[in-house]
Enzyme design. Sequence first.
Site, short mmCIF file in Angstrom:
data_model
loop_
_atom_site.label_atom_id
_atom_site.label_comp_id
_atom_site.label_asym_id
_atom_site.label_seq_id
_atom_site.Cartn_x
_atom_site.Cartn_y
_atom_site.Cartn_z
N LYS A 286 3.68 -15.50 1.67
CA LYS A 286 3.44 -16.03 0.26
C LYS A 286 4.69 -16.20 0.03
CE LYS A 286 0.92 -17.31 -3.21
NZ LYS A 286 0.12 -18.42 -3.05
N ASP B 278 -3.20 -18.07 0.96
CA ASP B 278 -4.71 -19.19 0.04
C ASP B 278 -4.66 -19.75 1.69
OD1 ASP B 278 -2.10 -19.78 -0.01
OD2 ASP B 278 -2.35 -21.02 -1.87
N TYR C 114 1.04 -1.42 -0.24
CA TYR C 114 0.30 0.21 0.18
C TYR C 114 1.32 1.41 0.26
CZ TYR C 114 -4.30 -2.76 1.47
OH TYR C 114 -4.93 -3.61 0.87
N ASP D 110 -11.07 -8.27 8.11
CA ASP D 110 -12.19 -8.06 7.46
C ASP D 110 -13.33 -9.59 6.99
OD1 ASP D 110 -11.87 -5.77 7.60
OD2 ASP D 110 -12.54 -5.94 4.83
N ASP E 122 -5.88 -7.08 5.58
CA ASP E 122 -6.10 -5.91 5.18
C ASP E 122 -7.39 -7.42 5.07
OD1 ASP E 122 -7.75 -3.98 4.63
OD2 ASP E 122 -7.09 -3.10 3.08
#
Length: 363
Positions: free
Chosen positions: A194, A226, A143, A254, A250
């Site tokens: 990852k 994943d 980000y 959620d 992020d």
Amino acid sequence: MKENFKIALLPGDGIGPEVIQEAVKILKIVGKKLNLTLETEQVPVGGAGYEATGHPLPEESLKAAKNADAVLLGAVGGPKWENLDFSLRPERALLGLRSSLQLYANLRPAKIFPALLEASTLKREVVEGLDIMVVRELTGGIYFGEPRGVETLADGTRKGVNTLVYTEPEIERIAKIAFQVAGKRDKKVLSVDKANVLEATGLWREVVTRVQKDFSDIELQHMYVDNCAMQLVRDPNQFDVIVTTNMFGDILSDEASMLTGSIGMLPSASVGGETGMYEPIHGSAPDIAGQGKANPLATILSVGMMFKYSLNREEVDSWIEKAVESVLNKGVRTPDIMSKGMKEVGTTEMGDLVAEELEKNGI
Ligand code: NAD
């Protein structure tokens, strides 16, 4: 132990002021019971900041936040400001606060209250006892990485670029927070990356493993993002603390929060610098703003986190949780968590009931 604290109140927009008003009731009761002097200063941010000064994070508001021991934020944003230039949108205030206060760690608990088991879309046996803490890196990663942007190439087509960057110190400090948080919980950390595809997260895995050596009582595991996304809906109870990068956090936070079924119930803390910031995870809910329907419990629970992580009164967090639980056990619900046979109440009444419970039994 310090007994005088400054708290900056940033209600923001939409339901923000409605839920902050209820949280302030709780703040006052705890202050009185513990003989603390809690000095509050209320300042505008987001759309309210823009209306007052032409900027979503007015200088005075930032100053109040910086001078405080802790910041309690409602929510920002709304349709009225959607067409403003990106730099003036209400949500920019959040980024400004996070970077100015150096809040590099976002703590998002996802805990299910037994009375609300039916609110989850997952089966009761999957979510029963759910109690996860997601620790998300908040000021680095893709980000913020450079180079970034969209450019036009010689052949007239466009190319979009974002960059995933993490330095060793950035990873070290967020890993430390995760291990410290786990030390106060079930002593298990899962680091999510990852590393099989992204070199930057290979470094992440290496550094987190190294930091763990200073926290030998904490168990560390690694998982690819994943798989973690899958495991969260398959068997979330296997997790205690999950630490991960900004973007993975992020998304996963959620996902984790939705296991509990209601956005109106979930608090959060952003820490790292001298002043911590506490806020519900939900937005300004323009669809119900001004109707007295907002669930104030996420903000009330954020007050608990504030006492735990910024005001050195760890026990208050569980007092507030217990008060909320006991009100829910009495069958009282705001519309967002309403179910058959329960009594529906509005924002103010819910706040009053939790305050009453705290006065009576809590502390
Ligand atoms: P939202 O969280 O505001 O609302 C999503 C849905 O959940 C709505 O139906 C809303 O009524 C409901 N809801 C949210 N909080 C609730 C509560 N406490 N009680 C009962 N119901 C509740 O998300 P959105 O609609 O995507 O965004 C609305 C605005 O909020 C946008 O401007 C967005 O940018 C902003 N936003 C701000 C923050 C923040 O301030 N941290 C976070 C997310 C979104």
